[in-house]
Design a protein around this motif. Structure first.
Motif, PDB file in Angstrom:
ATOM      1  N   HIS A 244       0.756  -1.105  -0.003  1.00 11.14           N
ATOM      2  CA  HIS A 244      -0.083   0.037  -0.093  1.00 11.14           C
ATOM      3  C   HIS A 244       0.778   1.386   0.082  1.00 11.14           C
ATOM      4  CE1 HIS A 244       0.484   0.963   4.274  1.00 11.14           C
ATOM      5  NE2 HIS A 244       0.542  -0.303   4.535  1.00 11.14           N
ATOM      6  N   PRO A 245       0.476   2.462  -0.403  1.00  8.29           N
ATOM      7  CA  PRO A 245       1.346   3.567  -0.661  1.00  8.29           C
ATOM      8  C   PRO A 245       1.561   4.236   0.621  1.00  8.29           C
ATOM      9  CG  PRO A 245      -0.867   4.094  -1.438  1.00  8.29           C
ATOM     10  CD  PRO A 245      -1.002   2.545  -1.179  1.00  8.29           C
ATOM     11  N   GLY A 246       1.098   3.840   1.538  1.00 11.68           N
ATOM     12  CA  GLY A 246       1.417   4.787   2.729  1.00 11.68           C
ATOM     13  C   GLY A 246       2.215   3.755   3.594  1.00 11.68           C
TER      14      GLY A 246
ATOM     15  N   THR B  31       5.152   2.021   5.984  1.00  9.41           N
ATOM     16  CA  THR B  31       6.445   2.812   6.599  1.00  9.41           C
ATOM     17  C   THR B  31       7.314   1.835   6.606  1.00  9.41           C
ATOM     18  OG1 THR B  31       5.458   2.469   8.787  1.00  9.41           O
ATOM     19  CG2 THR B  31       4.535   4.269   7.731  1.00  9.41           C
TER      20      THR B  31
ATOM     21  N   GLN C 244       6.522  -0.517   9.770  1.00  3.54           N
ATOM     22  CA  GLN C 244       5.758  -1.496   9.323  1.00  3.54           C
ATOM     23  C   GLN C 244       6.455  -2.556   8.708  1.00  3.54           C
ATOM     24  OE1 GLN C 244       2.831   0.671   7.330  1.00  3.54           O
ATOM     25  NE2 GLN C 244       1.313   0.895   8.837  1.00  3.54           N
TER      26      GLN C 244
ATOM     27  N   THR D 189      -3.271  -2.027   9.043  1.00  4.03           N
ATOM     28  CA  THR D 189      -2.423  -0.660   9.079  1.00  4.03           C
ATOM     29  C   THR D 189      -3.323   0.019  10.106  1.00  4.03           C
ATOM     30  OG1 THR D 189      -4.148   0.022   7.335  1.00  4.03           O
ATOM     31  CG2 THR D 189      -2.040  -0.531   6.570  1.00  4.03           C
TER      32      THR D 189
END
Length: 213
Positions: A14-16, A18, A21, A212
């Motif tokens: 997913h683009p967010g 980190t 994560q 997330t």
């Protein structure tokens, strides 16, 4: 759930996502003995260093993600860089847009080129279909295309589109793929019992994204 760990691939696309994560997922992979970790191409080199060259978990990345409609030359460049950076498996997104157009003949040519590059480096090759966009006949046709091109695995979804997990759809996908080809299922939202059913019918990998915040 320990018996399912060898089938689970932690997938962080997913683009967010980190770095923290990703480190948490890496800890899960190493401590629980998960099958592997799938990261965006940008992160392959870093996590190859973290895993080392001899770790049993597979480090995978995606090519042409998320929609597959890049030029073949762009996918080829992505694939070559991923191999240089140390990817142990490659997941290439099928160009669904081409499938819906008269240029669909190029899909076979593209896959043949990319499979040859991956296999020349003894690297497993997965074709990702966006099966939620395809009817049954199209799904079967694209599975045959990927099989004929020499794919080692076929995956049912990118995970990029908002879809709900369907056990019936996942079981049907497994039935459509020849036993000689591996199957990966995006299983976000599946229950433990559903995961067990997938493994029981011969699904090789369960792609699951960490929750997330």
């Amino acid at each position: 759930m320990n018996h399912l760990f060898p089938y689970i691939e932690r997938t962080l696309l997913h683009p967010g996502v980190t770095i923290n994560q990703q480190y948490e997922a890496l800890d899960e992979v190493t401590q629980l003995g998960l099958a592997g970790l799938t990261v965006a191409p940008f992160w392959v080199k870093k996590f190859r260093r973290e895993l080392g060259d001899n770790h049993p978990a597979v480090l995978s990345t995606v090519i042409g993600y998320p929609f597959g409609y890049q030029r073949t030359e762009a996918k080829q460049a992505e694939l070559e860089w991923a191999l240089r950076d140390g990817a142990g498996e490659l997941e290439v997104v099928l160009n669904t847009s081409a499938l819906f157009s008269p240029t669909s003949v190029w899909l076979k040519i593209e896959l043949a080129k990319l499979v040859a590059l991956a296999h020349a480096q003894e690297t497993f090759f997965t074709v990702i279909l966006e099966s939620s966009l395809l009817d049954q006949d199209q799904t079967k046709a694209m599975i045959k295309l990927a099989t004929d091109a020499g794919a080692d695995f076929i995956k049912d979804k990118t995970g990029a589109l908002p879809t709900h997990f369907s056990l019936d759809a996942a079981l049907a996908f497994r039935r459509y793929v020849a036993k000689s080809v591996g199957v990966k299922i995006v299983a976000d939202g599946a229950t433990e019992a559903e995961l067990e059913q997938l493994v029981a019918v011969g699904v090789d990998r369960l792609s699951i994204s960490p929750l997330t915040p």
